[in-house]
Design a protein around this motif. Structure first.
Motif, PDB file in Angstrom:
ATOM      1  N   ASP A   1       0.835  -1.208   0.000  1.00 17.21           N
ATOM      2  CA  ASP A   1       0.000   0.000   0.000  1.00 17.21           C
ATOM      3  C   ASP A   1       0.867   1.254   0.000  1.00 17.21           C
ATOM      4  O   ASP A   1       1.900   1.304   0.659  1.00 17.21           O
ATOM      5  CB  ASP A   1      -0.881   0.054   1.258  1.00 17.21           C
ATOM      6  CG  ASP A   1      -2.044  -0.908   1.227  1.00 17.21           C
ATOM      7  OD1 ASP A   1      -2.301  -1.519   0.175  1.00 17.21           O
ATOM      8  OD2 ASP A   1      -2.697  -1.043   2.277  1.00 17.21           O
ATOM      9  N   LYS A   2       0.404   2.251  -0.723  1.00 19.06           N
ATOM     10  CA  LYS A   2       1.053   3.564  -0.642  1.00 19.06           C
ATOM     11  C   LYS A   2       0.567   4.296   0.602  1.00 19.06           C
ATOM     12  O   LYS A   2       1.338   4.940   1.284  1.00 19.06           O
ATOM     13  CB  LYS A   2       0.740   4.385  -1.891  1.00 19.06           C
ATOM     14  CG  LYS A   2       1.436   3.887  -3.129  1.00 19.06           C
ATOM     15  CD  LYS A   2       1.128   4.779  -4.320  1.00 19.06           C
ATOM     16  CE  LYS A   2       1.805   4.216  -5.559  1.00 19.06           C
ATOM     17  NZ  LYS A   2       1.465   4.974  -6.748  1.00 19.06           N
ATOM     18  N   GLN A   3      -0.736   4.213   0.858  1.00 20.92           N
ATOM     19  CA  GLN A   3      -1.320   4.943   1.985  1.00 20.92           C
ATOM     20  C   GLN A   3      -1.004   4.262   3.310  1.00 20.92           C
ATOM     21  O   GLN A   3      -0.884   3.056   3.390  1.00 20.92           O
ATOM     22  CB  GLN A   3      -2.845   5.045   1.830  1.00 20.92           C
ATOM     23  CG  GLN A   3      -3.267   5.871   0.658  1.00 20.92           C
ATOM     24  CD  GLN A   3      -4.712   6.275   0.750  1.00 20.92           C
ATOM     25  OE1 GLN A   3      -4.991   7.432   0.564  1.00 20.92           O
ATOM     26  NE2 GLN A   3      -5.647   5.379   1.027  1.00 20.92           N
TER      27      GLN A   3
ATOM     28  N   LEU B   1      -4.455  10.531   7.448  1.00 20.76           N
ATOM     29  CA  LEU B   1      -4.161   9.671   6.306  1.00 20.76           C
ATOM     30  C   LEU B   1      -2.993  10.253   5.521  1.00 20.76           C
ATOM     31  O   LEU B   1      -3.012  11.421   5.133  1.00 20.76           O
ATOM     32  CB  LEU B   1      -5.396   9.548   5.419  1.00 20.76           C
ATOM     33  CG  LEU B   1      -5.270   8.581   4.243  1.00 20.76           C
ATOM     34  CD1 LEU B   1      -5.075   7.146   4.733  1.00 20.76           C
ATOM     35  CD2 LEU B   1      -6.504   8.681   3.355  1.00 20.76           C
TER      36      LEU B   1
ATOM     37  N   PRO C   1      -0.963   9.917   2.055  1.00 20.36           N
ATOM     38  CA  PRO C   1      -1.132   9.311   0.727  1.00 20.36           C
ATOM     39  C   PRO C   1       0.064   8.447   0.309  1.00 20.36           C
ATOM     40  O   PRO C   1      -0.061   7.623  -0.580  1.00 20.36           O
ATOM     41  CB  PRO C   1      -1.307  10.509  -0.193  1.00 20.36           C
ATOM     42  CG  PRO C   1      -0.701  11.664   0.536  1.00 20.36           C
ATOM     43  CD  PRO C   1      -0.847  11.365   1.998  1.00 20.36           C
ATOM     44  N   TYR C   2       1.176   8.655   0.950  1.00 25.21           N
ATOM     45  CA  TYR C   2       2.375   7.846   0.731  1.00 25.21           C
ATOM     46  C   TYR C   2       3.296   8.055   1.916  1.00 25.21           C
ATOM     47  O   TYR C   2       3.073   8.940   2.733  1.00 25.21           O
ATOM     48  CB  TYR C   2       3.073   8.204  -0.597  1.00 25.21           C
ATOM     49  CG  TYR C   2       3.382   9.673  -0.747  1.00 25.21           C
ATOM     50  CD1 TYR C   2       4.593  10.202  -0.310  1.00 25.21           C
ATOM     51  CD2 TYR C   2       2.457  10.547  -1.322  1.00 25.21           C
ATOM     52  CE1 TYR C   2       4.870  11.553  -0.427  1.00 25.21           C
ATOM     53  CE2 TYR C   2       2.730  11.899  -1.448  1.00 25.21           C
ATOM     54  CZ  TYR C   2       3.931  12.397  -1.000  1.00 25.21           C
ATOM     55  OH  TYR C   2       4.186  13.735  -1.109  1.00 25.21           O
TER      56      TYR C   2
ATOM     57  N   ILE D   1       5.856  14.264   3.566  1.00 26.77           N
ATOM     58  CA  ILE D   1       4.396  14.256   3.695  1.00 26.77           C
ATOM     59  C   ILE D   1       3.979  14.350   5.154  1.00 26.77           C
ATOM     60  O   ILE D   1       2.970  14.985   5.473  1.00 26.77           O
ATOM     61  CB  ILE D   1       3.748  13.043   2.979  1.00 26.77           C
ATOM     62  CG1 ILE D   1       2.242  13.262   2.789  1.00 26.77           C
ATOM     63  CG2 ILE D   1       3.991  11.750   3.735  1.00 26.77           C
ATOM     64  CD1 ILE D   1       1.872  14.365   1.859  1.00 26.77           C
TER      65      ILE D   1
ATOM     66  N   LYS E   1       1.528  17.346   6.285  1.00 27.06           N
ATOM     67  CA  LYS E   1       0.235  17.075   6.928  1.00 27.06           C
ATOM     68  C   LYS E   1       0.164  17.726   8.312  1.00 27.06           C
ATOM     69  O   LYS E   1      -0.885  18.258   8.704  1.00 27.06           O
ATOM     70  CB  LYS E   1      -0.022  15.575   7.034  1.00 27.06           C
ATOM     71  CG  LYS E   1      -0.304  14.920   5.699  1.00 27.06           C
ATOM     72  CD  LYS E   1      -1.619  15.398   5.133  1.00 27.06           C
ATOM     73  CE  LYS E   1      -1.981  14.680   3.862  1.00 27.06           C
ATOM     74  NZ  LYS E   1      -3.304  15.068   3.351  1.00 27.06           N
TER      75      LYS E   1
ATOM     76  N   GLU F   1      -5.745   1.137   0.904  1.00 27.97           N
ATOM     77  CA  GLU F   1      -5.878   1.956  -0.303  1.00 27.97           C
ATOM     78  C   GLU F   1      -7.283   2.543  -0.466  1.00 27.97           C
ATOM     79  O   GLU F   1      -7.452   3.528  -1.154  1.00 27.97           O
ATOM     80  CB  GLU F   1      -5.472   1.163  -1.545  1.00 27.97           C
ATOM     81  CG  GLU F   1      -3.974   0.866  -1.596  1.00 27.97           C
ATOM     82  CD  GLU F   1      -3.089   2.110  -1.547  1.00 27.97           C
ATOM     83  OE1 GLU F   1      -3.257   3.007  -2.391  1.00 27.97           O
ATOM     84  OE2 GLU F   1      -2.231   2.200  -0.648  1.00 27.97           O
TER      85      GLU F   1
ATOM     86  N   THR G   1     -10.153   7.003   3.176  1.00 30.76           N
ATOM     87  CA  THR G   1     -10.182   8.457   3.005  1.00 30.76           C
ATOM     88  C   THR G   1      -9.970   9.057   4.395  1.00 30.76           C
ATOM     89  O   THR G   1     -10.093   8.347   5.400  1.00 30.76           O
ATOM     90  CB  THR G   1     -11.545   8.931   2.469  1.00 30.76           C
ATOM     91  OG1 THR G   1     -12.555   8.601   3.439  1.00 30.76           O
ATOM     92  CG2 THR G   1     -11.873   8.286   1.124  1.00 30.76           C
ATOM     93  N   GLN G   2      -9.696  10.341   4.457  1.00 25.02           N
ATOM     94  CA  GLN G   2      -9.540  10.975   5.764  1.00 25.02           C
ATOM     95  C   GLN G   2     -10.837  10.863   6.562  1.00 25.02           C
ATOM     96  O   GLN G   2     -10.807  10.648   7.776  1.00 25.02           O
ATOM     97  CB  GLN G   2      -9.100  12.433   5.634  1.00 25.02           C
ATOM     98  CG  GLN G   2      -8.833  13.103   6.973  1.00 25.02           C
ATOM     99  CD  GLN G   2      -7.703  12.437   7.752  1.00 25.02           C
ATOM    100  OE1 GLN G   2      -6.612  12.266   7.239  1.00 25.02           O
ATOM    101  NE2 GLN G   2      -7.959  12.048   8.998  1.00 25.02           N
TER     102      GLN G   2
END
Length: 179
Positions: A10-12, A29, A31-32, A37, A41, A120, A123-124
């Motif tokens: 998974d990237k997330q 969350l 994304p990667y 990141i 965030k 994947e 969502t937030q």
């Protein structure tokens, strides 16, 4: 702070932020996975919170030595004033017991999103729902009060709104994959 991973492919992933004294935790969350990141965030979150409240809530940050936290000291100083607003500390290598309560809260998370399940689809908003349910579970160590209630008293509704955590009534709490 810590991160939780679904599948290794998974990237997330989910950045978790835990307040041990009240067993309160929320997630962001990612994304990667990268050091940048995490900073981005956290800076987005910082923009939603008054500076004094940020200084009060995030005065001390403890995380492990994961590569995603390499640049975390960048958030120690306010970019506008140069003032020290947070202090970042790292656990010793292979000492997850130094943030044991954070890991314990991840057990609640894993009831809803078990290991070997992809992240994947997250969502937030879904992450916020998961942590809203987790924070509304009564804990034996907090007789008669939930982490959500303590966070509301200590941090205020504005903070909970900024991080997307809402109250879930006791009869509606779910800690299963069906959530």
């Amino acid at each position: 702070m810590d991160t939780v991973v679904g599948l290794i492919t998974d990237k997330q992933r989910v950045l978790t932020i835990h307040f041990p004294s009240i067993h309160f935790q929320f997630g962001i969350l990612l994304p990667y996975n990268s050091e940048r990141i995490v900073i981005d965030k956290l800076m987005e979150l910082k923009e939603k919170i008054p500076l004094q409240k940020w200084k009060d809530i995030f005065a001390i940050i403890l995380c492990d030595n994961g590569i995603e936290f390499n640049k975390l000291p960048e958030i120690e100083v306010d970019n506008n004033t140069g003032e020290l607003i947070s202090k970042v500390f790292y656990t010793d290598p292979y000492r997850s017991n130094q943030k044991a309560q954070c890991e314990r809260n991840h057990e609640y998370f894993r009831l809803i999103l078990p290991k070997s399940n992809s992240f994947e689809f997250l969502t937030q908003e879904k992450v916020n729902t998961v942590f809203s349910h987790i924070n509304c579970v009564y804990r034996p160590s907090l007789p008669g009060i939930r982490p959500f209630d303590l966070a509301l008293q200590i941090f205020g509704k504005d903070f909970l709104d900024a991080i997307g955590i809402t109250e879930v009534k006791p009869d509606d709490v779910k800690l299963s994959k069906s959530l």
